[in-house]
Design an enzyme around this catalytic site. Structure first.
Site, PDB file in Angstrom:
ATOM      1  N   HIS A 171       0.815  -1.222   0.000  1.00  0.00           N
ATOM      2  CA  HIS A 171       0.000   0.000   0.000  1.00  0.00           C
ATOM      3  C   HIS A 171       0.844   1.265   0.000  1.00  0.00           C
ATOM      4  CE1 HIS A 171      -4.061  -1.758   0.730  1.00  0.00           C
ATOM      5  NE2 HIS A 171      -3.299  -2.803   0.980  1.00  0.00           N
ATOM      6  N   ASP A 383       3.296   9.448  -0.721  1.00  0.00           N
ATOM      7  CA  ASP A 383       2.115   8.664  -0.348  1.00  0.00           C
ATOM      8  C   ASP A 383       1.934   7.549  -1.370  1.00  0.00           C
ATOM      9  OD1 ASP A 383      -0.150   8.082   1.153  1.00  0.00           O
ATOM     10  OD2 ASP A 383      -0.864  10.148   1.155  1.00  0.00           O
TER      11      ASP A 383
HETATM   12  P1  ADQ Z   1      -3.260   5.825   4.822  1.00  0.00           P
HETATM   13  O1  ADQ Z   1      -1.898   6.363   5.062  1.00  0.00           O
HETATM   14  O2  ADQ Z   1      -4.083   5.563   6.028  1.00  0.00           O
HETATM   15  O3  ADQ Z   1      -3.236   4.499   3.951  1.00  0.00           O
HETATM   16  P2  ADQ Z   1      -5.129   7.319   2.924  1.00  0.00           P
HETATM   17  O4  ADQ Z   1      -5.082   6.660   1.616  1.00  0.00           O
HETATM   18  O5  ADQ Z   1      -5.114   8.797   2.851  1.00  0.00           O
HETATM   19  O6  ADQ Z   1      -3.945   6.974   3.892  1.00  0.00           O
HETATM   20  O7  ADQ Z   1      -6.447   6.858   3.663  1.00  0.00           O
HETATM   21  C1  ADQ Z   1      -6.874   7.453   4.851  1.00  0.00           C
HETATM   22  C2  ADQ Z   1      -8.301   7.025   5.158  1.00  0.00           C
HETATM   23  O8  ADQ Z   1      -8.637   7.487   6.457  1.00  0.00           O
HETATM   24  C3  ADQ Z   1      -9.304   7.613   4.175  1.00  0.00           C
HETATM   25  O9  ADQ Z   1     -10.236   6.617   3.816  1.00  0.00           O
HETATM   26  C4  ADQ Z   1      -9.984   8.727   4.972  1.00  0.00           C
HETATM   27  O10 ADQ Z   1     -11.359   8.885   4.696  1.00  0.00           O
HETATM   28  C5  ADQ Z   1      -9.818   8.267   6.398  1.00  0.00           C
HETATM   29  N1  ADQ Z   1      -9.667   9.444   7.272  1.00  0.00           N
HETATM   30  C6  ADQ Z   1      -8.711  10.374   7.204  1.00  0.00           C
HETATM   31  N2  ADQ Z   1      -8.912  11.340   8.129  1.00  0.00           N
HETATM   32  C7  ADQ Z   1     -10.030  11.003   8.791  1.00  0.00           C
HETATM   33  C8  ADQ Z   1     -10.758  11.572   9.889  1.00  0.00           C
HETATM   34  N3  ADQ Z   1     -10.372  12.703  10.522  1.00  0.00           N
HETATM   35  N4  ADQ Z   1     -11.856  10.935  10.311  1.00  0.00           N
HETATM   36  C9  ADQ Z   1     -12.242   9.782   9.722  1.00  0.00           C
HETATM   37  N5  ADQ Z   1     -11.604   9.197   8.707  1.00  0.00           N
HETATM   38  C10 ADQ Z   1     -10.506   9.787   8.256  1.00  0.00           C
HETATM   39  C11 ADQ Z   1      -2.254   3.678   3.302  1.00  0.00           C
HETATM   40  C12 ADQ Z   1      -1.243   4.396   2.391  1.00  0.00           C
HETATM   41  C13 ADQ Z   1      -1.981   5.240   1.353  1.00  0.00           C
HETATM   42  C14 ADQ Z   1      -2.941   4.353   0.557  1.00  0.00           C
HETATM   43  C15 ADQ Z   1      -3.814   3.542   1.491  1.00  0.00           C
HETATM   44  C16 ADQ Z   1      -4.632   2.511   0.736  1.00  0.00           C
HETATM   45  O11 ADQ Z   1      -0.380   5.211   3.164  1.00  0.00           O
HETATM   46  O12 ADQ Z   1      -1.060   5.849   0.456  1.00  0.00           O
HETATM   47  O13 ADQ Z   1      -3.767   5.167  -0.249  1.00  0.00           O
HETATM   48  O14 ADQ Z   1      -3.046   2.824   2.446  1.00  0.00           O
HETATM   49  O15 ADQ Z   1      -3.795   1.723  -0.036  1.00  0.00           O
END
Ligand code: ADQ
Length: 491
Positions: A171, A383
């Site tokens: 990921h 990311d």
């Molecule tokens: P993450 O680093 O967790 O994932 P991301 O892809 O941005 O990053 O996903 C974050 C998730 O958390 C999103 O679904 C978002 O809706 C949720 N979220 C963020 N802030 C929030 C809040 N305040 N309240 C509730 N929900 C919140 C890792 C990798 C990423 C990759 C994903 C999936 O680091 O690059 O996209 O896995 O592969």
């Protein structure tokens, strides 16, 4: 790859999508948040799938089993826990995974602590996971391992003589050779990855980086083919390496944004902010997400364009993450200090530029913010993908929002034609992009958002799973039986 008549999809990840907690004298279970859960829960639901991982607690195995069984009923798939000790979590999870692989793979090698104890613990825990996977699955299952915590699963399954069809998805980014080669255990790690039948990456660049590292560390490896999935031959065996940009359940977000309550809440947010332009940032609180740099870019915006005072609000929503780790506590302090400084420097009566929320929001509330925002400011330093960028597009049902996106987010590979791409380290560049987005012609803005929504709609989570399963076992998601089908067959 041949059709093997598989029956069950098994997801293996460090954490289960549910966590056990001891609250007021009793154990409870709560669904987790984060990218992986958002992506995979809709895929396993009602397909009789199984998810294997750690439950987030120590001991309490009887309680864990009971609560996970209860949770399974609601989730629509089975959950099975792998028990871990405090020492294992400290060294394998916080140590190897989060103090070595996480920073290194995000190009932030100065944050790495290459402690050999961490490596040993990582191997021990991977072995323990593999033992559990072997016991909880059969040779008819497809074992889909997720992320950098468990890169040795296929290696240990094979060393135990357990035959399984396996796929791995990373990921986070895969770094280029000049960074990956700094890892003291680089060769063992990359060779372990080659034991999977399919290794998946977020972007073609990540896959190229993997191929280049492999060719340097195992010069007899031969890559052939072209397109999204290539074959790699190494020491008498062949495996696939592919690009599978992770996605979201577009219809779920789009539908939620059209819900009356959510739309009303979005309107309420806009009214509370006196219909000023809303710039939104949403992230897990992590140093890779570039939150301090983003706040500094807002300061730069106000320094470059002082007439913008009182005309916009920047809302940063940060979900707490890895709160027990000192580095993350320091980051939180740094962000709060910066928010205070910027607000102190530019506030005028009736207006403060930065609104900062440090909490996890329920999905409908998050959707209201997405729907209310004129501009999403998504500027990670690095990311794997960044699902927030895609969620913002899916929720922008009136197609009038603008997306400012870091060129170092995996999502940029898919959205670069229509988003404003920025270098998150270039504070002036980000400030100028915000200024341009604020004054962007409405027709062009609509056209770009429409295109981005089309891209996110067509390349949704079901497309993602199908592409991975097609490459791994020549199957689609629909080939895995829904719970209804199983019941029907049993009757
Ligand atoms: P993450 O680093 O967790 O994932 P991301 O892809 O941005 O990053 O996903 C974050 C998730 O958390 C999103 O679904 C978002 O809706 C949720 N979220 C963020 N802030 C929030 C809040 N305040 N309240 C509730 N929900 C919140 C890792 C990798 C990423 C990759 C994903 C999936 O680091 O690059 O996209 O896995 O592969």
């Amino acid at each position: 790859m041949t059709d093997t008549g598989m029956r069950r999809l098994v997801v293996v990840s460090n954490r289960l999508p549910a966590a056990l907690k001891f609250v007021d004298g009793e154990w409870t279970v709560k669904g987790g948040a984060g990218g992986l859960v958002t992506a995979l829960a809709p895929v396993l639901k009602n397909r009789g799938g199984l998810w294997i991982g750690w439950n987030g607690a120590f001991g309490a195995e009887e309680e864990s089993k009971r609560l996970l069984d209860e949770f399974s009923g609601e989730a629509g798939y089975e959950l099975k826990g792998v028990p871990l000790t405090e020492d294992e979590v400290k060294k394998y999870y916080f140590g190897f995974s989060n103090e070595i692989i996480w920073p290194l793979f995000h190009d932030l090698q100065t944050r790495c602590r290459f402690d050999p104890e961490y490596w040993r613990s990582y191997l021990e825990v991977n072995f323990k996971f593999a033992e559990n996977v072997a016991r909880m699955t059969s040779s008819e299952d497809f074992i889909w391992v997720h992320d950098y915590h468990l890169m040795h699963q296929a290696f240990f399954l094979k060393s135990m003589g357990v035959k399984r069809s396996t796929g791995f998805f990373l990921h986070i980014p895969f770094p280029p050779p000049d960074i990956f080669l700094k890892l003291p255990w680089r060769q063992k790690l990359i060779l372990a990855l080659t034991e999977f039948d399919l290794v998946g990456f977020q972007t073609t660049q990540d896959r190229y980086n993997f191929e280049r590292c492999l060719e340097m560390l195992a010069p007899d490896a031969k890559v052939s083919g072209e397109g999204a999935v290539v074959s790699v031959e190494l020491r008498g065996r062949e495996f696939q390496a592919g690009t599978f940009p992770i996605a979201i359940d577009f219809n779920q977000f789009d539908g939620m944004a059209r819900d009356r309550e959510v739309a009303h809440e979005a309107f309420r947010i806009r009214e509370a902010l006196k219909h000023r332009k809303i710039i939104l940032g949403v992230d897990r609180l992590d140093y890779t997400k570039g939150i301090p740099e983003r706040i500094l870019a807002i300061r730069e915006l106000l320094r470059l364009y002082p007439d913008l005072k009182g005309k916009f609000n920047f809302i940063q929503i940060a979900v707490p993450s890895r709160e027990d780790v000192d580095e993350y506590k320091d980051l939180r302090d740094e962000i709060e200090l910066l928010v205070g400084r910027v607000n102190g420097e530019f506030s005028i009566p009736g207006w403060v530029p930065v609104h900062y929320h440090y909490r996890s929001l329920p999905q409908n509330e998050l959707t209201s913010y997405y729907a209310a925002a004129d501009i999403a400011l998504i500027t990670p330093l690095r990311d794997g993908m960044n699902l927030v960028a895609k969620e913002y597009c899916a929720c922008n049902v009136n197609e009038s929002g603008a997306l400012i996106l870091s060129e170092f987010a995996g999502a940029a590979a898919q959205l670069q034609e229509w988003a404003y791409l920025v270098n998150p380290y270039d504070l002036e560049g980000v400030a100028k992009a915000i200024h341009r987005a604020m004054h962007w012609d409405i027709e062009e803005r609509r056209d770009s958002m429409k295109n981005m929504r089309d891209q996110v709609r067509s390349h949704n989570i079901f497309w993602w799973v199908d592409s991975f399963l097609q490459a791994g076992i020549s199957k689609n998601l629909d080939d895995f039986p829904s719970v209804e089908t199983v019941r029907f067959e049993n009757n």
